[in-house]
Design a protein around this motif. Structure first.
Motif, short mmCIF file in Angstrom:
data_model
loop_
_atom_site.label_atom_id
_atom_site.label_comp_id
_atom_site.label_asym_id
_atom_site.label_seq_id
_atom_site.Cartn_x
_atom_site.Cartn_y
_atom_site.Cartn_z
N PRO A 86 -34.64 -0.12 -47.93
CA PRO A 86 -35.17 -0.13 -49.29
C PRO A 86 -34.11 0.47 -50.33
N ASP A 87 -34.32 0.10 -51.55
CA ASP A 87 -33.47 0.63 -52.63
C ASP A 87 -34.35 2.02 -52.79
N SER A 109 -36.27 4.54 -55.33
CA SER A 109 -37.16 4.28 -56.26
C SER A 109 -36.90 5.15 -57.50
N ALA A 110 -37.57 5.10 -58.58
CA ALA A 110 -37.31 5.96 -60.15
C ALA A 110 -36.99 7.25 -59.75
N ARG A 139 -29.95 2.96 -49.54
CA ARG A 139 -30.55 4.06 -50.06
C ARG A 139 -29.28 5.41 -49.95
N ARG A 179 -33.67 7.48 -57.97
CA ARG A 179 -32.59 7.41 -58.98
C ARG A 179 -32.14 8.53 -60.09
N GLU A 201 -35.08 9.73 -52.96
CA GLU A 201 -36.43 9.09 -52.85
C GLU A 201 -36.17 7.46 -52.66
N LYS A 202 -37.05 6.70 -51.61
CA LYS A 202 -36.86 5.34 -51.76
C LYS A 202 -38.13 4.77 -52.10
N VAL A 203 -38.06 3.30 -52.47
CA VAL A 203 -39.36 2.56 -53.07
C VAL A 203 -40.29 2.44 -51.87
N ASP A 204 -40.16 2.43 -50.60
CA ASP A 204 -41.01 1.94 -49.57
C ASP A 204 -40.41 2.47 -48.29
#
Length: 186
Positions: free
Chosen positions: A52-53, A55-56, A84, A59, A44-47
């Motif tokens: 994007p990096d 997301s929590a 990602r 991670r 899962e990605k932040v946006d």
């Protein structure tokens, strides 16, 4: 001569020449497994931006992937050029003391499969390779590896764990599993 061969056949020719006779087999197959490729989508990605990096939740999923592959003798880890995908496989690569090998997300699936087949013969017998891609590339890559039909991947699907095994008889076997927590529904 080998340049025009299908990727699966190339994998088998390269690996079968280098392998000893006593490899483990599929429980339902008579021929030894000579290679395994595990293909996952990035976590899962932040946006929805271009690069994007994680997301929590992403991670956490990356850590779940590392835990799932703990003790698996990985020979190589591949990820596309996007953050990602690299972040998804980084905990696994770190745990196995492997560098992440890049490949282009825009490359045709057949070219990526051929590249994997070219390098797999360089690894120890029965190599296991981890590859991270994207929802629009993973199904095609898996299909190119197994020469089988693979279901499309929804943009919300992050937990598919596709395991393609190859045997000395030229057969590929696909086993689709899940890892980590089920993705949150939007």
């Amino acid at each position: 001569m080998m340049g025009g061969m299908r990727p699966l056949l190339r994998v088998l020719l390269v690996l079968s020449a280098a392998l000893p006779a006593g490899c483990a087999t599929h429980p339902d197959a008579a021929a030894p497994v000579v290679a395994t490729v595990i293909v996952v989508r990035h976590a899962e990605k932040v946006d929805a931006s271009r690069d994007p990096d994680l997301s929590a939740a992403g991670r956490t999923r990356a850590q779940a992937l590392a835990a799932r592959l703990d003790g698996v003798p990985l020979a190589a880890v591949y990820a596309t050029e996007f953050r990602r995908t690299g972040q998804t496989v980084a905990p696994t690569a770190d745990a196995h003391r492997l560098a992440i090998r890049p490949y282009g997300a825009g490359q045709p699936a057949s070219a990526v499969a051929a590249r994997l087949s070219d390098v797999m013969g360089l690894f120890a017998p029965k190599p296991v390779v981890l590859v991270a891609g994207h929802s629009n590339t993973v199904p095609d890559l898996v299909a190119a590896l197994c020469a089988c039909t693979v279901a499309p991947m929804a943009d919300t699907e992050y937990d598919r764990f596709s395991v393609v095994t190859f045997d000395t008889r030229g057969r590929a076997r696909l086993d689709v599993q899940r890892y980590g927590a089920p993705p949150a529904t939007p």
